[in-house]
Design a protein around this motif. Structure first.
Motif, PDB file in Angstrom:
ATOM      1  N   PRO A 186       5.478  -2.892  -7.484  1.00 45.94           N
ATOM      2  CA  PRO A 186       4.990  -1.551  -7.366  1.00 45.94           C
ATOM      3  C   PRO A 186       4.434  -1.478  -5.841  1.00 45.94           C
ATOM      4  O   PRO A 186       3.994  -2.076  -5.139  1.00 45.94           O
ATOM      5  N   LEU A 187       4.744  -0.279  -5.147  1.00 44.76           N
ATOM      6  CA  LEU A 187       4.158   0.345  -4.006  1.00 44.76           C
ATOM      7  C   LEU A 187       3.283   1.408  -4.082  1.00 44.76           C
ATOM      8  O   LEU A 187       3.917   2.578  -4.682  1.00 44.76           O
ATOM      9  N   GLY A 188       2.261   1.339  -3.604  1.00 50.61           N
ATOM     10  CA  GLY A 188       1.524   2.692  -3.496  1.00 50.61           C
ATOM     11  C   GLY A 188       1.181   3.361  -4.606  1.00 50.61           C
ATOM     12  O   GLY A 188       0.817   2.750  -5.572  1.00 50.61           O
ATOM     13  N   HIS A 205       0.900  -1.268  -0.063  1.00 52.81           N
ATOM     14  CA  HIS A 205      -0.183  -0.081   0.155  1.00 52.81           C
ATOM     15  C   HIS A 205       0.961   1.282  -0.025  1.00 52.81           C
ATOM     16  O   HIS A 205       0.496   2.124  -0.463  1.00 52.81           O
ATOM     17  N   SER A 206       2.089   1.121   0.583  1.00 56.12           N
ATOM     18  CA  SER A 206       2.915   2.307   0.792  1.00 56.12           C
ATOM     19  C   SER A 206       4.280   1.860   0.938  1.00 56.12           C
ATOM     20  O   SER A 206       4.593   0.899   1.436  1.00 56.12           O
ATOM     21  N   ILE A 207       5.186   2.938   0.651  1.00 61.88           N
ATOM     22  CA  ILE A 207       6.742   2.420   1.512  1.00 61.88           C
ATOM     23  C   ILE A 207       6.813   2.239   2.864  1.00 61.88           C
ATOM     24  O   ILE A 207       7.519   1.300   3.272  1.00 61.88           O
ATOM     25  N   ILE A 218      14.015   0.616  -1.603  1.00 59.56           N
ATOM     26  CA  ILE A 218      12.414   1.234  -1.451  1.00 59.56           C
ATOM     27  C   ILE A 218      12.625   2.554  -1.991  1.00 59.56           C
ATOM     28  O   ILE A 218      13.295   3.090  -1.235  1.00 59.56           O
ATOM     29  N   THR A 219      11.510   2.948  -2.853  1.00 51.80           N
ATOM     30  CA  THR A 219      11.844   4.560  -3.098  1.00 51.80           C
ATOM     31  C   THR A 219      10.287   5.014  -3.269  1.00 51.80           C
ATOM     32  O   THR A 219       9.521   4.128  -3.820  1.00 51.80           O
TER      33      THR A 219
END
Length: 240
Positions: free
Chosen positions: A80-82, A12-14, A49-50
């Motif tokens: 993919p994140l967020g 969902h997010s970093i 992670i970015t």
């Protein structure tokens, strides 16, 4: 090929991704202008992670779809994140010998666009061969691809600081291209909407969550400037 199983809740997010890695025993081993890097407990893998870094994403995608090359890191997955973030799982790498890194940069023969030049007298690391020729073409194509996509493209960042080594001492080129992050900051602060046209509002919002941006008045001022630009553009390209 090693993979890291990431549940949907951790994408969902970093922040969710970082928490998931920490729950598995991964620890933060470094960070840069655009990312945080975690190492796994075995020392075999790393995860980068970015929140937003289009240049490294281009590099990672090219590595994943390209042929194997001993001078490039072994990447295993890109998740993919967020909104605009992503996680890259790769082999764990370590600081390289400075002289060897300088010699590899000289062997590649592509100029650096951030100001680094090889010290006088530094010669080629290895004789010309298929792997080195392929690496040079791979990097040349990547630099040209970025220049065609982004007006704030920086180009080559091939320098010793972006050369690392695997556990056997094999040198790897790890972060060879860049977007001009400082110019993005300037464009936001000075309201240069035309220079930001290649990025969406959400990308620029996520850019401002990268490691260099610390909570405080300066960051809040940048965020306010960005929101003002987004409002001025209405339904333009900066909307999420």
């Amino acid at each position: 090929m090693p993979t890291l199983q990431i549940p949907p809740s951790a994408t969902h997010s970093i922040d969710h991704a970082r928490a998931h890695l920490e729950s598995l025993g991964w620890t933060e081993v470094g960070c840069g202008d655009w990312s945080w890097v975690f190492g796994d407990p075995s020392g075999a893998l790393a995860a980068r992670i970015t929140a937003f870094d289009p240049a490294y994403q281009m590099f990672a995608e090219a590595c994943l779809r390209g042929i194997s090359n001993r001078w490039l890191p072994r990447l295993h997955q890109l998740t993919p994140l967020g909104r605009n973030g992503y996680l890259v799982v790769m082999e764990r790498l370590w600081p390289a010998d400075q002289a060897a890194a300088e010699a590899l940069c000289a062997s590649i023969g592509i100029g650096n666009h951030t100001g680094w030049t090889p010290p006088e007298g530094v010669g080629p690391l290895v004789a010309e061969g298929p792997d080195l020729a392929h690496l040079r073409q791979f990097l040349t194509d990547l630099i040209a691809e970025g220049a065609a996509k982004f007006q704030l493209w920086g180009g080559s960042d091939i320098r010793p600081g972006n050369i690392m080594a695997d556990a056997r001492g094999q040198l790897k080129v790890v972060d060879p291209v860049f977007v001009k992050g400082l110019d993005i900051v300037t464009a936001i602060s000075q309201g240069q909407v035309d220079r930001l046209a290649d990025f969406t509002r959400s990308q620029l919002q996520d850019f401002l969550t990268n490691p260099p941006f610390k909570p405080g008045d300066e960051l809040e001022a940048l965020r306010e400037k960005l929101e003002g630009l987004a409002s001025a553009l209405g339904c333009g390209s900066m909307n999420p």
